[in-house]
Motif scaffolding. Structure first.
Motif, mmCIF file in Angstrom:
data_model
loop_
_atom_site.group_PDB
_atom_site.id
_atom_site.type_symbol
_atom_site.label_atom_id
_atom_site.label_comp_id
_atom_site.label_asym_id
_atom_site.label_seq_id
_atom_site.Cartn_x
_atom_site.Cartn_y
_atom_site.Cartn_z
ATOM 1 N N GLU A 52 13.895 -12.705 -44.361
ATOM 2 C CA GLU A 52 15.342 -12.971 -44.349
ATOM 3 C C GLU A 52 16.018 -12.317 -45.541
ATOM 4 O O GLU A 52 17.120 -11.787 -45.427
ATOM 5 N N GLU A 53 15.378 -12.333 -46.687
ATOM 6 C CA GLU A 53 15.945 -11.767 -47.906
ATOM 7 C C GLU A 53 15.929 -10.239 -47.906
ATOM 8 O O GLU A 53 16.923 -9.603 -48.258
ATOM 9 N N PHE A 54 14.792 -9.651 -47.531
ATOM 10 C CA PHE A 54 14.611 -8.209 -47.695
ATOM 11 C C PHE A 54 14.446 -7.423 -46.396
ATOM 12 O O PHE A 54 14.637 -6.208 -46.403
ATOM 13 N N GLY A 55 14.037 -8.040 -45.332
ATOM 14 C CA GLY A 55 13.683 -7.301 -44.124
ATOM 15 C C GLY A 55 12.301 -6.694 -44.297
ATOM 16 O O GLY A 55 11.330 -7.120 -43.700
ATOM 17 N N THR A 56 12.216 -5.711 -45.159
ATOM 18 C CA THR A 56 10.957 -5.080 -45.553
ATOM 19 C C THR A 56 11.078 -4.731 -47.024
ATOM 20 O O THR A 56 12.196 -4.563 -47.520
ATOM 21 N N TRP A 57 9.955 -4.638 -47.731
ATOM 22 C CA TRP A 57 10.039 -4.385 -49.160
ATOM 23 C C TRP A 57 8.730 -3.820 -49.694
ATOM 24 O O TRP A 57 7.683 -3.910 -49.059
ATOM 25 N N ASP A 58 8.838 -3.219 -50.865
ATOM 26 C CA ASP A 58 7.657 -2.801 -51.614
ATOM 27 C C ASP A 58 7.962 -2.983 -53.088
ATOM 28 O O ASP A 58 9.119 -2.964 -53.502
ATOM 29 N N VAL A 59 6.905 -3.174 -53.857
ATOM 30 C CA VAL A 59 7.031 -3.283 -55.306
ATOM 31 C C VAL A 59 5.772 -2.718 -55.943
ATOM 32 O O VAL A 59 4.661 -3.060 -55.526
ATOM 33 N N ALA A 60 5.973 -1.809 -56.875
ATOM 34 C CA ALA A 60 4.871 -1.207 -57.637
ATOM 35 C C ALA A 60 3.754 -0.688 -56.734
ATOM 36 O O ALA A 60 2.580 -0.843 -57.032
ATOM 37 N N GLY A 61 4.141 -0.117 -55.603
ATOM 38 C CA GLY A 61 3.168 0.481 -54.690
ATOM 39 C C GLY A 61 2.600 -0.444 -53.632
ATOM 40 O O GLY A 61 1.863 0.013 -52.755
ATOM 41 N N PHE A 64 5.021 -4.203 -48.005
ATOM 42 C CA PHE A 64 4.993 -5.308 -47.047
ATOM 43 C C PHE A 64 5.792 -4.891 -45.816
ATOM 44 O O PHE A 64 6.896 -4.359 -45.942
ATOM 45 N N LEU A 65 5.256 -5.131 -44.635
ATOM 46 C CA LEU A 65 5.873 -4.637 -43.410
ATOM 47 C C LEU A 65 7.196 -5.310 -43.067
ATOM 48 O O LEU A 65 8.142 -4.647 -42.685
ATOM 49 N N GLY A 66 7.263 -6.617 -43.134
ATOM 50 C CA GLY A 66 8.506 -7.304 -42.804
ATOM 51 C C GLY A 66 8.945 -7.077 -41.367
ATOM 52 O O GLY A 66 8.149 -6.745 -40.489
ATOM 53 N N MET A 73 15.714 4.230 -34.280
ATOM 54 C CA MET A 73 14.866 3.530 -33.306
ATOM 55 C C MET A 73 15.640 2.496 -32.482
ATOM 56 O O MET A 73 15.056 1.821 -31.637
ATOM 57 N N GLY A 74 16.919 2.339 -32.753
ATOM 58 C CA GLY A 74 17.751 1.429 -31.959
ATOM 59 C C GLY A 74 17.332 -0.020 -32.097
ATOM 60 O O GLY A 74 17.147 -0.526 -33.197
ATOM 61 N N GLN A 75 17.140 -0.688 -30.973
ATOM 62 C CA GLN A 75 16.827 -2.117 -30.959
ATOM 63 C C GLN A 75 15.349 -2.431 -31.159
ATOM 64 O O GLN A 75 14.972 -3.599 -31.229
ATOM 65 N N LYS A 76 14.500 -1.404 -31.254
ATOM 66 C CA LYS A 76 13.068 -1.641 -31.438
ATOM 67 C C LYS A 76 12.823 -2.368 -32.765
ATOM 68 O O LYS A 76 13.330 -1.973 -33.805
ATOM 69 N N LEU A 77 12.047 -3.430 -32.694
ATOM 70 C CA LEU A 77 11.677 -4.198 -33.882
ATOM 71 C C LEU A 77 10.498 -3.510 -34.564
ATOM 72 O O LEU A 77 9.417 -3.365 -33.979
ATOM 73 N N LEU A 78 10.715 -3.089 -35.788
ATOM 74 C CA LEU A 78 9.713 -2.355 -36.543
ATOM 75 C C LEU A 78 9.008 -3.267 -37.540
ATOM 76 O O LEU A 78 9.333 -4.444 -37.653
ATOM 77 N N GLY A 79 8.076 -2.722 -38.282
ATOM 78 C CA GLY A 79 7.340 -3.495 -39.274
ATOM 79 C C GLY A 79 6.275 -4.351 -38.630
ATOM 80 O O GLY A 79 5.490 -3.870 -37.803
ATOM 81 N N SER A 80 6.248 -5.621 -38.982
ATOM 82 C CA SER A 80 5.214 -6.531 -38.490
ATOM 83 C C SER A 80 5.164 -6.610 -36.973
ATOM 84 O O SER A 80 4.083 -6.662 -36.386
ATOM 85 N N VAL A 81 6.316 -6.609 -36.337
ATOM 86 C CA VAL A 81 6.345 -6.743 -34.879
ATOM 87 C C VAL A 81 5.678 -5.532 -34.227
ATOM 88 O O VAL A 81 4.755 -5.676 -33.419
#
Length: 163
Positions: A52-61, A64-66, A73-81
């Motif tokens: 909810e906060e970031f959607g997807t994120w990375d820190v120091a390499g 995280f998929l999120g 990509m339009g309505q396609k859910l990316l990352g974890s989904v």
């Protein structure tokens, strides 16, 4: 400290280290609901809070998929989904796992929704294609919040020490 409090610390860590962290704009309730519907499981509270906060994120390499969408990509859910559905259809990953990261060695860091604790959290495991015995899988944490906090703290410390 519970898993939600650990996720709150991750949010602070990402924001405090903006020079070595990236994140998207977060995930609205409509997208979150669509993600959970597509996955067939509710996301655990600590992971949900970070999405909810970031959607997807990375820190120091550490990436995280999120859950997120892009204009291309339009309505396609990316990352974890997308990664979860692909791993289930292509590699036979159990459908009660949710992919949250790649482990860098060919495995997938997953949340096991078949093992819900009293706070609604799932354990964090490493799944490799072909593994069917959950007991033989490496357990990285009891919940996503503490797992992510520990990983992010170590990554930031290593990054800062090497700079």
């Amino acid at each position: 400290m519970n898993a939600i409090e650990a996720s709150e610390l991750v949010i602070g860590l990402v924001r405090e280290n903006g020079d070595i962290a990236n994140h998207a704009d977060g995930c609205d309730i409509i997208t979150m609901t669509a993600a959970e519907r597509a996955l067939g499981v509710a996301l655990p509270p600590s992971y949900r809070q970070l999405i909810e906060e970031f959607g997807t994120w990375d820190v120091a390499g550490e990436e995280f998929l999120g859950v997120y969408r892009t204009p291309a990509m339009g309505q396609k859910l990316l990352g974890s989904v997308a990664e979860t559905l692909d791993a289930c259809s292509q590699y036979g990953m159990p459908s009660d796992f949710v992919v949250v990261m790649f482990d860098g060695m060919g495995g997938l860091v997953v949340l096991d929704s078949s093992q819900v604790d009293e706070e609604g959290e799932y354990p964090v495991l490493v799944w490799n294609p072909g593994i069917v015995d959950r007991q033989s899988m490496e357990r990285l944490g009891n919940d996503f919040g503490h797992f992510a906090l520990s990983l992010c703290q170590r990554a930031v410390a290593r990054w800062r020490e090497s700079s």
